[in-house]
Design a protein around this motif. Structure first.
Motif, PDB file in Angstrom:
ATOM      1  N   SER A   1     -15.726   2.113   5.632  1.00 21.26           N
ATOM      2  CA  SER A   1     -15.671   0.836   4.859  1.00 21.26           C
ATOM      3  C   SER A   1     -15.132  -0.150   5.870  1.00 21.26           C
ATOM      4  N   VAL A   2     -15.911  -1.256   5.748  1.00 22.62           N
ATOM      5  CA  VAL A   2     -15.406  -2.589   6.509  1.00 22.62           C
ATOM      6  C   VAL A   2     -15.220  -3.442   5.519  1.00 22.62           C
TER       7      VAL A   2
ATOM      8  N   LEU B   1       0.869  -0.984  -0.017  1.00 26.65           N
ATOM      9  CA  LEU B   1      -0.030   0.153   0.042  1.00 26.65           C
ATOM     10  C   LEU B   1       0.849   1.268  -0.051  1.00 26.65           C
ATOM     11  N   ALA B   2       1.891   1.235   0.708  1.00 29.70           N
ATOM     12  CA  ALA B   2       2.702   2.497   0.931  1.00 29.70           C
ATOM     13  C   ALA B   2       3.382   2.674  -0.434  1.00 29.70           C
TER      14      ALA B   2
ATOM     15  N   GLY C   1      -8.786   2.009  -3.460  1.00 27.14           N
ATOM     16  CA  GLY C   1      -9.994   2.200  -4.143  1.00 27.14           C
ATOM     17  C   GLY C   1     -10.993   3.008  -3.215  1.00 27.14           C
ATOM     18  N   ILE C   2     -10.820   2.687  -1.891  1.00 26.79           N
ATOM     19  CA  ILE C   2     -11.600   3.832  -0.928  1.00 26.79           C
ATOM     20  C   ILE C   2     -11.209   4.962  -0.892  1.00 26.79           C
ATOM     21  N   LEU C   3      -9.622   5.036  -0.821  1.00 26.58           N
ATOM     22  CA  LEU C   3      -9.293   6.287  -0.792  1.00 26.58           C
ATOM     23  C   LEU C   3      -9.435   7.318  -1.798  1.00 26.58           C
TER      24      LEU C   3
ATOM     25  N   VAL D   1      -5.705  -6.627  -1.154  1.00 24.93           N
ATOM     26  CA  VAL D   1      -6.036  -5.852   0.056  1.00 24.93           C
ATOM     27  C   VAL D   1      -5.650  -4.470  -0.193  1.00 24.93           C
ATOM     28  N   SER D   2      -4.328  -4.184  -0.671  1.00 24.30           N
ATOM     29  CA  SER D   2      -4.035  -2.863  -0.966  1.00 24.30           C
ATOM     30  C   SER D   2      -4.825  -2.159  -2.201  1.00 24.30           C
ATOM     31  N   ASN D   3      -5.292  -2.758  -3.108  1.00 25.50           N
ATOM     32  CA  ASN D   3      -6.062  -2.296  -4.080  1.00 25.50           C
ATOM     33  C   ASN D   3      -7.484  -1.793  -3.476  1.00 25.50           C
TER      34      ASN D   3
END
Length: 249
Positions: free
Chosen positions: A194-195, A15-16, A247-249, A241-243
């Motif tokens: 988001s959950v 993610l970073a 997508g939320i951010l 998970v990162s994607n």
């Protein structure tokens, strides 16, 4: 998460590396990390997190921020939500997103690992001790000796004040669930919530009646449930998970 620490979730470095330029990703190392978990409480974690948020705001000068919690981190964010907003306010920072990853019920996980008889035995031991004494060894806590007050708070034994119930994600009636999740405060904030649920979650079965379903958690918080493949930590599904978070951010 319980007994975890720096880079404990494998999707964090992915993610970073994927974040937009001029975006800072800060992982807070709480004093409850690793074996420190047993001697701390979620209330302690909230205090540590607020201090870290204040420091990060002074260092990075953001205008908006998002909080991502994993496992126990989800409970810390919800229990401390009011306090975290108060930390952001003096810095004129707006909370944009609240992301809860793998919000597992401690009680449901304990029953699956130890059986109800095993959980009852741990609770019986904890009740005989002073709140600050340790249940040692404590089954189900990855080798950490855990204080009696924390065991009682997580497994729903009769809690000695001022210890609060720490397990937010066990099935409850709608009114109790909304209170436990601090739902009113989250909804009033207006941030996007988001959950994220792990499809191959190994700590609780999908049909475990003690586990509050992700759509229930999201519903109380006015948010959106998302399911991704992978185990509790996201091992083997780091990119997915990162994607999902991106997508939320």
């Amino acid at each position: 998460g319980a007994t975890e620490g720096l880079f404990s979730v494998p999707w964090l470095p992915v993610l970073a590396q994927s974040l937009a330029p001029r975006t800072a990703l800060v992982q807070v190392q709480l004093r409850s990390a690793f074996l420190g978990y047993g001697s701390r409480s979620i209330s302690d974690d909230v205090g540590d997190l607020c201090a870290a948020v204040d420091h990060a705001c002074q260092r990075y000068h953001p205008t908006t921020t998002s909080f991502i919690g994993h496992s126990t981190g989800c409970q810390i964010l919800l229990m401390g939500f009011d306090s975290l907003l108060c930390c952001l306010e003096p810095h004129h920072v707006t909370l944009d997103r609240l992301i809860l990853v793998a919000p597992v019920s401690d009680r449901a996980a304990a029953v699956e690992e130890l059986g109800q008889a095993g959980v009852d035995a741990v609770l019986a031991t904890a009740r005989q001790l002073d709140p600050s004494d340790f249940v040692n060894p404590t089954p189900g806590y990855e080798g950490a000796a855990v204080s009696a007050s924390r065991v009682l708070a997580q497994l729903h034994g009769p809690v000695v004040p001022p210890c609060a119930i720490e397990d937010m994600f066990t099935t409850r009636d709608a009114t109790s669930a909304a209170v436990a999740l601090n739902a009113a405060c989250v909804r009033e904030c207006g941030c996007q919530t988001s959950v994220i649920w792990m499809q191959d979650e190994e700590y609780v079965a999908t049909d475990n009646p003690l586990q509050m379903k992700p759509e229930e958690i999201a519903g109380h918080l006015g948010g959106t449930p998302i399911t991704v493949s992978g185990t509790h930590s996201g091992l083997g599904s780091e990119q997915e998970v990162s994607n999902a978070i991106l997508g939320i951010l």
